[in-house]
Each structure stands twice: as structure tokens, then as C-alpha cells.
Design an enzyme around this catalytic site. Structure first.
Site, short mmCIF file in Angstrom:
data_model
loop_
_atom_site.label_atom_id
_atom_site.label_comp_id
_atom_site.label_asym_id
_atom_site.label_seq_id
_atom_site.Cartn_x
_atom_site.Cartn_y
_atom_site.Cartn_z
CE LYS A 43 -3.09 -2.70 3.17
NZ LYS A 43 -3.03 -3.32 5.33
N GLY A 44 2.30 1.27 -0.06
CA GLY A 44 3.44 2.30 0.13
C GLY A 44 3.09 2.64 -0.41
CD GLU A 100 8.46 -0.06 -2.67
OE1 GLU A 100 7.13 0.09 -2.38
OE2 GLU A 100 7.86 -1.67 -2.23
CG ASP A 101 6.88 1.95 0.59
OD1 ASP A 101 6.96 1.42 0.22
OD2 ASP A 101 6.22 1.78 1.61
CG ASP A 104 15.62 -1.19 4.65
OD1 ASP A 104 16.37 -0.38 4.84
OD2 ASP A 104 14.78 -1.06 5.83
CE LYS A 132 14.90 3.30 5.86
NZ LYS A 132 14.72 2.35 7.00
CG PHE A 153 11.15 2.36 11.28
CD1 PHE A 153 11.18 0.87 10.57
CD2 PHE A 153 9.70 2.73 10.80
CE1 PHE A 153 9.99 0.90 10.44
CE2 PHE A 153 8.71 2.07 10.59
CZ PHE A 153 8.76 1.09 9.52
CG ASP A 160 3.04 0.40 7.17
OD1 ASP A 160 3.99 0.06 6.51
OD2 ASP A 160 2.75 -0.02 7.75
NE ARG A 166 -0.39 1.36 4.78
CZ ARG A 166 0.34 0.44 4.20
NH1 ARG A 166 1.74 1.33 4.34
NH2 ARG A 166 0.65 -0.81 5.19
P1 IMP Z 1 13.33 -4.15 1.71
O1 IMP Z 1 12.29 -5.03 0.42
O2 IMP Z 1 13.56 -4.34 2.18
O3 IMP Z 1 14.01 -2.96 0.74
O4 IMP Z 1 12.03 -3.06 1.64
C1 IMP Z 1 11.05 -3.09 1.27
C2 IMP Z 1 9.74 -2.83 2.21
O5 IMP Z 1 10.17 -2.85 3.45
C3 IMP Z 1 9.33 -1.51 1.73
O6 IMP Z 1 8.57 -1.08 0.71
C4 IMP Z 1 8.64 -0.65 2.86
O7 IMP Z 1 7.06 -1.35 2.77
C5 IMP Z 1 9.38 -1.17 4.32
N1 IMP Z 1 9.67 -0.84 4.71
C6 IMP Z 1 11.49 -0.49 4.61
N2 IMP Z 1 12.37 0.15 4.94
C7 IMP Z 1 11.33 0.94 6.07
C8 IMP Z 1 11.16 2.04 6.67
O8 IMP Z 1 11.87 3.10 7.29
N3 IMP Z 1 9.47 2.69 7.21
C9 IMP Z 1 8.69 2.05 6.70
N4 IMP Z 1 8.88 1.07 5.84
C10 IMP Z 1 10.06 0.40 5.41
MG MG Z 2 6.58 -1.52 1.36
#
Ligand code: IMP
Ligand code: MG
Length: 175
Positions: A43-44, A100-101, A104, A132, A153, A160, A166
Site C-alpha cells: 500500500k505504501g 515503490e515507497d 531499504d 535508504k 524508521f 507505515d 500512512r
Molecule cells: P526492502 O525489501 O527491505 O527494500 O523493503 C521494502 C519494504 O519494506 C518497503 O516497501 C516498505 O514497505 C518496508 N520498509 C523498509 N524501510 C521502511 C521504513 O523505514 N519505514 C516503513 N517501511 C519500511
Molecule cells: Mg511497501
């Protein structure tokens, strides 16, 4: 001591709108004559997706959404991502931009990018509101990045904490 409260504003709504306009313009130019599909990750990505697409000039643009989830925290490093809702449309020979939001660890997008490429998209690019880089566990570079954030975070503007925050019209962090 207060726990899990929202901190100061890091990035304002106005800054996000301006960046979305720049990126939308760039995408419009780069994909002028392409069959373009923007794929929002629920949903992000909803707020950012809305901002970006309003700035894309392309008569052959359409949108779709996917829902994905990690297979639990313990197996996150395996890079296995579960597709909860797949695309409704065929993407063969389309230029696909995943919206994407935040990137990470990079695991989600690394998986999605190869998944969509494997369905014969012409090209797959990534447009993220936030990057990030300190969180990376797999090599993954986004093509369009709204803002780079520190290793905290982040909440707000679609992001969220436990499904909360959100709706905040700005980017902040938990403290
Ligand atoms: P990744 O697969 O670790 O790159 O992370 C992807 C998902 O983790 C993102 O689409 C977010 O939903 C969630 N996420 C990662 N970091 C954060 C944060 O700092 N705040 C909120 N959601 C996060
Ligand atoms: Mg997400």
C-alpha cells in the site's frame, strides 16, 4: 519516556510534489513513444504514485498495482518475496516502471524486477519515493529516486508503522 511517536518533518508535501513533477517530466521524455505501464506496490506507494502519474504525459500510459509480502522476517535474507496480488495485465513488450515507497534492503525490488523482466517486459525500471542506501543487503539501484534518507524508521506519505501514519502528508520518522 514516550515511545513510537512521530518526529519532526523531514520532507514536506511541497518538496515531494516538486520532486514528483521533475521525475514525471523525466519519465515523459524518456518514454515518449513507449507503451508505458506504471506498477504501484500497495500500500505504501499510493500517495507517491498519484503524484508521479499526474506529471506523466504519454497517451499510451496505464497503471496497475501489485501486493507483495516477505516470507517472514527469518527468511528475509533468502530474497523470497510472496506475490499476494499479481498484475491484471500482460506486460510483454511494455516499458514497466515499478513505483515503490522505499528501497531499504533492496530484496523486494530485486525480486520484483527480475520477476517482471521474466515476463518479457521490454524494460523494467524503478521509481521510488525514498532510498535508504545504508539498509542494502542486495545490490539494487533505483532509476528514479525522490529523496535519499538516513537509516531510520521512516513514516508518512504512504509509509507505515504497524499500518499507522500512512496518511501523514509529509515524511517523518519514528522516535
Ligand atoms: P526492502 O525489501 O527491505 O527494500 O523493503 C521494502 C519494504 O519494506 C518497503 O516497501 C516498505 O514497505 C518496508 N520498509 C523498509 N524501510 C521502511 C521504513 O523505514 N519505514 C516503513 N517501511 C519500511
Ligand atoms: Mg511497501
Amino acid at each position: 519516556m514516550e515511545r513510537n511517536t512521530v518526529g519532526e518533518v523531514m520532507i514536506t508535501e511541497e518538496q515531494i510534489r516538486m520532486r514528483a513533477a521533475e521525475i514525471g517530466k523525466q519519465i515523459s521524455e524518456e518514454f515518449k513513444n513507449e507503451d508505458l505501464l506504471l506498477v504501484g506496490i500497495l500500500k505504501g506507494a499510493v500517495l507517491w504514485m498519484a503524484d508521479v502519474i499526474k506529471n506523466i504525459e504519454n497517451e499510451n500510459m496505464s497503471i496497475d498495482f501489485m501486493v507483495v509480502s516477505s516470507y517472514g522476517a527469518s527468511t528475509k535474507s533468502s530474497g523470497v518475496v510472496k506475490i499476494v496480488k499479481d498484475l491484471d495485465v500482460d506486460i510483454e513488450d511494455k516499458a514497466v516502471i515499478i513505483v515503490e515507497d522505499i528501497v531499504d534492503s533492496g530484496i523486494t525490488l530485486n525480486y520484483l524486477k527480475s520477476y517482471l523482466a521474466g515476463r518479457n517486459a521490454k524494460i523494467v525500471k524503478i521509481c521510488t519515493l525514498l532510498d535508504k542506501p545504508e539498509g542494502r543487503r542486495v545490490e539494487l539501484a533505483a532509476d528514479y529516486i525522490g529523496f535519499t534518507v538516513p537509516d531510520r524508521f521512516i513514516v508518512g506519505y504512504g509509509l507505515d508503522f504497524d499500518q499507522k501514519y500512512r496518511q501523514l502528508p509529509y515524511i517523518s520518522f519514528l522516535k
